[in-house]
Design a protein around this motif. Structure first.
Motif, PDB file in Angstrom:
ATOM      1  N   ASN A  87       0.817  -1.224   0.000  1.00  0.00           N
ATOM      2  CA  ASN A  87       0.000   0.000   0.000  1.00  0.00           C
ATOM      3  C   ASN A  87       0.846   1.267   0.000  1.00  0.00           C
ATOM      4  O   ASN A  87       0.353   2.350  -0.327  1.00  0.00           O
ATOM      5  CB  ASN A  87      -0.938   0.014   1.215  1.00  0.00           C
ATOM      6  CG  ASN A  87      -2.015  -1.039   1.117  1.00  0.00           C
ATOM      7  OD1 ASN A  87      -2.293  -1.555   0.037  1.00  0.00           O
ATOM      8  ND2 ASN A  87      -2.622  -1.386   2.244  1.00  0.00           N
ATOM      9  N   THR A  88       2.115   1.145   0.362  1.00  0.00           N
ATOM     10  CA  THR A  88       2.975   2.336   0.468  1.00  0.00           C
ATOM     11  C   THR A  88       3.607   2.731  -0.867  1.00  0.00           C
ATOM     12  O   THR A  88       4.217   3.787  -0.961  1.00  0.00           O
ATOM     13  CB  THR A  88       4.112   2.095   1.486  1.00  0.00           C
ATOM     14  OG1 THR A  88       5.011   1.100   0.971  1.00  0.00           O
ATOM     15  CG2 THR A  88       3.564   1.627   2.821  1.00  0.00           C
TER      16      THR A  88
ATOM     17  N   THR B 253       3.657   4.308  -4.250  1.00  0.00           N
ATOM     18  CA  THR B 253       2.905   5.278  -5.027  1.00  0.00           C
ATOM     19  C   THR B 253       3.616   5.533  -6.352  1.00  0.00           C
ATOM     20  O   THR B 253       4.759   5.107  -6.556  1.00  0.00           O
ATOM     21  CB  THR B 253       2.782   6.603  -4.264  1.00  0.00           C
ATOM     22  OG1 THR B 253       4.102   7.139  -4.063  1.00  0.00           O
ATOM     23  CG2 THR B 253       2.101   6.394  -2.913  1.00  0.00           C
ATOM     24  N   GLN B 254       2.972   6.248  -7.240  1.00  0.00           N
ATOM     25  CA  GLN B 254       3.579   6.529  -8.531  1.00  0.00           C
ATOM     26  C   GLN B 254       4.884   7.312  -8.409  1.00  0.00           C
ATOM     27  O   GLN B 254       5.885   6.969  -9.064  1.00  0.00           O
ATOM     28  CB  GLN B 254       2.595   7.276  -9.435  1.00  0.00           C
ATOM     29  CG  GLN B 254       3.043   7.351 -10.901  1.00  0.00           C
ATOM     30  CD  GLN B 254       3.144   5.980 -11.546  1.00  0.00           C
ATOM     31  OE1 GLN B 254       2.206   5.189 -11.480  1.00  0.00           O
ATOM     32  NE2 GLN B 254       4.287   5.690 -12.171  1.00  0.00           N
TER      33      GLN B 254
ATOM     34  N   LEU C 104       2.454   0.956 -11.996  1.00  0.00           N
ATOM     35  CA  LEU C 104       2.117   0.719 -10.599  1.00  0.00           C
ATOM     36  C   LEU C 104       1.324  -0.581 -10.441  1.00  0.00           C
ATOM     37  O   LEU C 104       1.515  -1.331  -9.471  1.00  0.00           O
ATOM     38  CB  LEU C 104       1.303   1.909 -10.058  1.00  0.00           C
ATOM     39  CG  LEU C 104       1.105   1.989  -8.538  1.00  0.00           C
ATOM     40  CD1 LEU C 104       2.437   1.996  -7.821  1.00  0.00           C
ATOM     41  CD2 LEU C 104       0.312   3.246  -8.196  1.00  0.00           C
TER      42      LEU C 104
ATOM     43  N   LYS D 235       1.983  -4.111  -8.074  1.00  0.00           N
ATOM     44  CA  LYS D 235       1.027  -4.765  -7.184  1.00  0.00           C
ATOM     45  C   LYS D 235       0.773  -6.205  -7.600  1.00  0.00           C
ATOM     46  O   LYS D 235       0.675  -7.108  -6.751  1.00  0.00           O
ATOM     47  CB  LYS D 235      -0.269  -3.959  -7.167  1.00  0.00           C
ATOM     48  CG  LYS D 235      -0.088  -2.584  -6.533  1.00  0.00           C
ATOM     49  CD  LYS D 235      -1.388  -1.792  -6.470  1.00  0.00           C
ATOM     50  CE  LYS D 235      -1.147  -0.450  -5.780  1.00  0.00           C
ATOM     51  NZ  LYS D 235      -2.375   0.362  -5.675  1.00  0.00           N
TER      52      LYS D 235
ATOM     53  N   SER E 130       9.922  11.994  -4.607  1.00  0.00           N
ATOM     54  CA  SER E 130       9.182  10.994  -3.842  1.00  0.00           C
ATOM     55  C   SER E 130       9.122  11.328  -2.358  1.00  0.00           C
ATOM     56  O   SER E 130       8.748  10.500  -1.536  1.00  0.00           O
ATOM     57  CB  SER E 130       9.837   9.617  -4.020  1.00  0.00           C
ATOM     58  OG  SER E 130      11.161   9.645  -3.508  1.00  0.00           O
TER      59      SER E 130
ATOM     60  N   ALA F  83       2.825   9.856   1.450  1.00  0.00           N
ATOM     61  CA  ALA F  83       1.667   9.271   0.787  1.00  0.00           C
ATOM     62  C   ALA F  83       0.589   8.917   1.805  1.00  0.00           C
ATOM     63  O   ALA F  83       0.869   8.597   2.959  1.00  0.00           O
ATOM     64  CB  ALA F  83       2.085   8.014   0.029  1.00  0.00           C
ATOM     65  N   SER F  84      -0.647   8.983   1.379  1.00  0.00           N
ATOM     66  CA  SER F  84      -1.762   8.559   2.233  1.00  0.00           C
ATOM     67  C   SER F  84      -2.282   7.222   1.706  1.00  0.00           C
ATOM     68  O   SER F  84      -2.425   7.035   0.503  1.00  0.00           O
ATOM     69  CB  SER F  84      -2.878   9.599   2.215  1.00  0.00           C
ATOM     70  OG  SER F  84      -3.362   9.792   0.913  1.00  0.00           O
ATOM     71  N   TYR F  85      -2.512   6.280   2.594  1.00  0.00           N
ATOM     72  CA  TYR F  85      -2.994   4.971   2.191  1.00  0.00           C
ATOM     73  C   TYR F  85      -3.714   4.326   3.379  1.00  0.00           C
ATOM     74  O   TYR F  85      -3.522   4.710   4.541  1.00  0.00           O
ATOM     75  CB  TYR F  85      -1.846   4.067   1.731  1.00  0.00           C
ATOM     76  CG  TYR F  85      -0.659   4.037   2.674  1.00  0.00           C
ATOM     77  CD1 TYR F  85      -0.662   3.234   3.814  1.00  0.00           C
ATOM     78  CD2 TYR F  85       0.467   4.818   2.428  1.00  0.00           C
ATOM     79  CE1 TYR F  85       0.410   3.212   4.676  1.00  0.00           C
ATOM     80  CE2 TYR F  85       1.555   4.802   3.282  1.00  0.00           C
ATOM     81  CZ  TYR F  85       1.520   3.984   4.408  1.00  0.00           C
ATOM     82  OH  TYR F  85       2.587   3.965   5.254  1.00  0.00           O
TER      83      TYR F  85
END
Length: 939
Positions: free
Chosen positions: A141-142, A144-145, A202, A206, A475, A479-481
């Protein structure tokens, strides 16, 4: 990979499973395995010899699991897994490593597996188990693009550094693409292609994680000083609730056959010498024929008795070395042979002589004595490979992943010992004789006539240097997740265990009548002894107008003795399971060696013979001169070696002895005679200027008895070490540029004269540098240039010195089209460092410097380093404890003052080796004057 690693996985010991003893005349390692309900395989090995623990997480996935068009993905994923996880936070693993005094979070990717590993003080084991579980189950989840985009740049820089910007870097790409059919999982490189890396999405990340990074495809290995039951409890606590993933089937073996021989050539921008590489299809790891193939390639190529050495090096003088190895992987393998020929040698001639040699081998086979010699060497090499808890952990994981059974090593030993001369000939006939192969000729630009006849040009994609070709990445934004659910609060970092007591190895000392000093440590962990004889002088004692004598002497002294030919000496050493080598440095020559403890006396007898009865073989002298000239020519095309050599000149001056490359120049080496070596030997090698260090399974009395004969027979003479001019800071900073047209990276060396290792501030300066660039991923330079911007694969700063004034040095390689931006950022970081260093930096530095001492003396090499530090610089026995006191007493203001005193960006040399046509002019905007071009490639 975070840093390039070579693991020697040799096997010649017995091992016990599930803590059940087995009788063996060889070394025994107890281990236990168990499997969690989610499929995670766990391997424990207890070793209480040092207060440290190695933790390794190994996923059974490498580049062979990739799809065409997404090559390099397994390796890219390895990078991503270090960056952040839900409960460790951003950069959490690297921050944790710094706090706990770990060896540094590291990893590597191969065709078939990816591993993550670190050695830490034993009180941090629960923290490491918590962290590894967070990476495995609470990571995806951490990502990000922006994180993905930045890490793509880092990996592409790694490819530029390790492949695109060095001589012969594309060889394996050409070999594998032609050896394996299209679509075969080994037909592409682990590092991948720049285009494929850029195209990774991305969703790819995953999907890859959900398919392969699941407990039932992973092994956790813990080796070292820990409580078994407590560790089991922690493993269950942190790993149990990570869900099992899809079933992972083992891939079918995919050995290959070639329908025809393929010959290719490539004009290499960085090559100065032609290089021939031949590859035959081979076998996969642990195939029944792999053991005889290992013996075959060793016999044919390694050492002076090797048929290929005898013909190509000694008789025909086509090259200074022949390399041959059996490269096995999980699904298939290949037999590799590589020769870097001398200048302007036609590779057809090299190929012809190779096959003449093989034809002769068909008639003669392998002598029994050489079988014994090779096996003795394997035994010693194995003990070296498991001298650390991490080495033991790697060995166990290797068998679990590829043989599905750590106890397979017992079968391995039986098969190694069972290899016969008939087996060696059988595998030669089966895999090499009259078999098709792939051959590549990498030649310097404009010298295609040196390539093999009937070769076709290899298809290699070259990156073009284009300004602003890649978007700026950032970077750093948090990030929010959504966090993954857990039965307990995983954000709480576990506490330390009981603090391990730092125990310095008991050292003994003896001065013999000749003046020879002995320093030793007894350690019975493995039946091995390592030693070094340090003789003061080295480059310092050379004539600046004839540099290269000490290097040639160091190489010649192991090429036979008065009573032994070079071949006889080499065989005598190897039959003992020993190794002996001599190296020349700036301030000393060092004879170093390793042997089985039972053969210590016989090995030292050979050392005495080498030192006191030199052969002065004219044929060998001619050969080592040619070897030195070949190395000098290769260095002239290697941007990193160019940078090192040019930086020395800037620091010390072109005429200063320490401003010289100790190999010498082409002119100086050609001018050196055998008499020059004899004069250096007779004037400068003396027991009065020498120290013998020894560590291993040997008592003080036995060690002294063994070396006494050398001391008695070695005539003592006084040797005066010259006083040399010490380098001074430049009046102002200046940019210097060395042009390598078409360079894919700019190689950077920034620095200035600093301190001698004997200076009172030297260790304090090293402490000060930890957060700047000495602490790996805990340092500002790495965090900003690699983790923040993706400009580089790696960057560091350090203070390096001997008894004379050394340097402060920042070194890195950055992608060519951001050279200006990288230099500007580095300059800003060092300018701001004194004012930005704060209390948190002090605590992280203090924690690492003190806690890492638990790892200080783990291996025999580490113990030898301790002895050398004490004998060379006059340190006290308890100098590590004294340094702990220094660290504890340093304040933030002390660090700031040290930074201002020894790192001055206004009085520094800024050296860049790269493509002048695209980068030189813009550097003038840095305000460091007009860049000075050190060479002119347009003339």
């Amino acid at each position: 990979m975070k840093f390039k690693i070579i693991l020697l996985l040799l096997c010649s010991f017995a091992i016990t499973q599930n803590i059940q003893s087995q009788e063996s005349t060889n070394f025994n390692v107890d281990f236990e395995t168990f499997t969690l309900e989610n499929g995670l395989n766990v391997i424990f090995h207890i070793d209480k010899s040092d207060p440290v623990v190695a933790v390794a997480l190994t996923a059974h996935v490498g580049s062979a699991r990739e799809k065409e068009g997404r090559t390099g993905f397994a390796h890219l994923f390895e990078h991503l897994l270090f960056l952040e996880s839900e409960n460790l936070g951003k950069g959490g693993l690297d921050k944790l490593s710094a706090r706990i005094g770990g060896s540094g979070a590291n990893g590597s990717t191969s065709r078939d597996r990816t591993n993550y590993f670190q050695t830490v003080p034993k009180d941090a084991l629960e923290k490491m188990i918590w962290a590894e579980a967070d990476k495995l189950g609470y990571f995806i989840n951490t990502v990000t693009q922006p994180v993905l985009d930045k890490e793509k740049q880092v990996v592409k820089n790694e490819k530029r550094q390790g492949v695109d910007n060095r001589p012969y870097g594309h060889t394996m790409y050409v070999i594998d693409k032609n050896l394996y059919p299209e679509g075969h999982p080994y037909s592409w490189q682990v590092i991948g292609s720049l285009e494929d890396l850029q195209n990774a999405t991305l969703q790819d990340v995953k999907d890859f994680y959900n398919r392969w990074y699941v407990p039932n495809n992973v092994s956790l290995t813990i080796a070292g000083d820990f409580n078994r039951e407590q560790a089991k409890e922690w493993v269950h606590k942190y790993f149990d609730e990570i869900p099992r993933g899809p079933e992972v089937e083992r891939q079918e073996k995919q050995m290959v056959q070639l329908e025809e021989t393929k010959k290719l050539y490539y004009e290499d921008n960085f090559a100065r010498l032609p290089e021939l590489t031949i590859a035959w299809p081979g076998v996969y790891s642990y195939h029944e024929d792999s053991y005889a193939l290992e013996v075959l390639v060793n016999y044919l190529s390694e050492g002076k008795n090797a048929p290929l050495y005898q013909n190509l090096v000694a008789e025909k003088e086509l090259t200074d070395r022949v390399e041959m190895y059996n490269y096995t992987s999980e699904l298939a393998g290949q037999i590799m042979l590589q020769v870097t020929a001398f200048n302007e040698v036609d590779l057809d001639l090299v190929e012809n002589e190779i096959f003449k040699t093989l034809k002769k081998f068909e008639a003669e086979g392998i002598p029994k004595r050489d079988l014994e010699r090779i096996k003795a060497q394997q035994e010693t090499n194995f003990y070296n490979s498991i001298s650390s808890v991490l080495g033991k952990g790697f060995q166990l994981a290797q068998y679990q992943i590829f043989a599905n059974d750590p106890n397979y090593i017992n079968k391995d030993v039986e098969k190694i010992l069972a290899v016969t001369a008939e087996d060696v000939m059988r595998v030669y006939n089966k895999y090499i004789k009259a078999k098709n192969y792939v051959a590549t000729g990498f030649v310097p630009k404009g010298q295609t006539e040196l390539a093999l006849d009937n070769s076709t040009e290899a298809d290699v994609a070259e990156e073009k240097i284009v300004a602003n070709a890649e978007e700026e990445v950032n970077s750093s934004k948090k990030a929010s997740y959504q966090k993954t659910a857990s039965s307990f609060d995983r954000s709480i970092e576990p506490p330390y265990g009981s603090t391990p007591q730092l125990t310095t190895p008991d050292m003994w000392k003896k001065i013999l009548p000749s003046g020879l000093k002995l320093y030793g440590v007894t350690n019975n962990e493995v039946p091995l002894v390592k030693f070094s004889l340090e003789m003061q002088g080295g480059l310092l004692l050379e004539n600046p107008n004839k540099v290269g004598v000490s290097n040639l002497l160091a190489n010649l002294m192991t090429k036979g003795t008065k009573n032994k030919t070079p071949k006889e000496l080499e065989e005598a050493i190897q039959l003992l399971g020993a190794s002996i080598r001599i190296d020349a440095g700036d301030e000393k020559m060092v004879l170093s060696g390793s042997t089985l403890a039972k053969n210590y006396q016989k090995t030292i007898d050979l050392v005495q013979e080498i030192l006191l009865q030199p052969r002065w073989d004219a044929t060998e002298f001619k050969l080592i001169k040619q070897q030195a000239l070949s190395r000098i020519q290769r260095e002239q095309a290697d941007p990193n070696r160019i940078a090192d050599n040019e930086f020395r000149k800037l620091i010390y001056g072109e005429k200063h002895i320490l401003g010289q490359n100790n190999l010498g120049t082409e002119a100086s080496v050609k001018a050196i005679t055998l008499e020059d070596l004899k004069d250096y030997y007779s004037e400068y090698l003396s027991p009065k200027r020498s120290v013998f260090h020894i560590a291993g399974a040997i008592k003080k009395e036995e060690a002294i008895k063994g070396i006494r004969g050398l001391s008695v027979a070695w005539p003592p003479k006084s040797v005066k070490i010259p006083e040399i001019a010490q380098p001074e800071l430049p009046e102002k900073s200046q940019i210097y540029f060395y042009d390598v047209p078409g360079a894919k990276q700019s190689v950077i060396r920034f620095g200035a004269p600093a301190l001698a290792a004997t200076h009172n501030d030297f260790y304090a300066a090293q402490v000060m540098n930890y957060r700047l660039g000495g602490g790996g991923f805990a340092s500002q330079l790495t965090q900003q240039l690699r983790e923040g911007k993706g400009y580089t694969y790696g960057i560091r700063s350090r203070f390096q010195a001997g008894k004379n004034t050394g340097t402060f040095l920042i070194s890195t390689g950055v992608r060519t089209n951001i050279t200006y931006d990288a230099v500007k950022l580095i300059k800003e970081i060092i300018e701001d460092y004194p004012s930005t260093f704060n209390g948190e930096d002090m605590e992280v530095t203090r924690g690492f410097m003190i806690k890492s001492n638990a790892r200080k003396f783990e291996t025999l090499n580490a113990k030898l380093d301790m002895l050398s530090e004490i004998s060379t610089y006059g340190r006290d026995k308890d100098f590590i404890q004294q340094r702990e006191k220094v660290v504890n007493e340093l304040t933030v203001m002390d660090i700031r003052e040290l930074a201002e005193k020894y790192i001055n960006p206004e009085k520094m040399y800024f050296l860049i080796v790269g493509d002048a046509a695209t980068q030189l002019s813009k550097l003038e905007e840095l305000g460091l004057g007009k860049p000075i071009l050190l060479n002119n490639t347009k003339e």
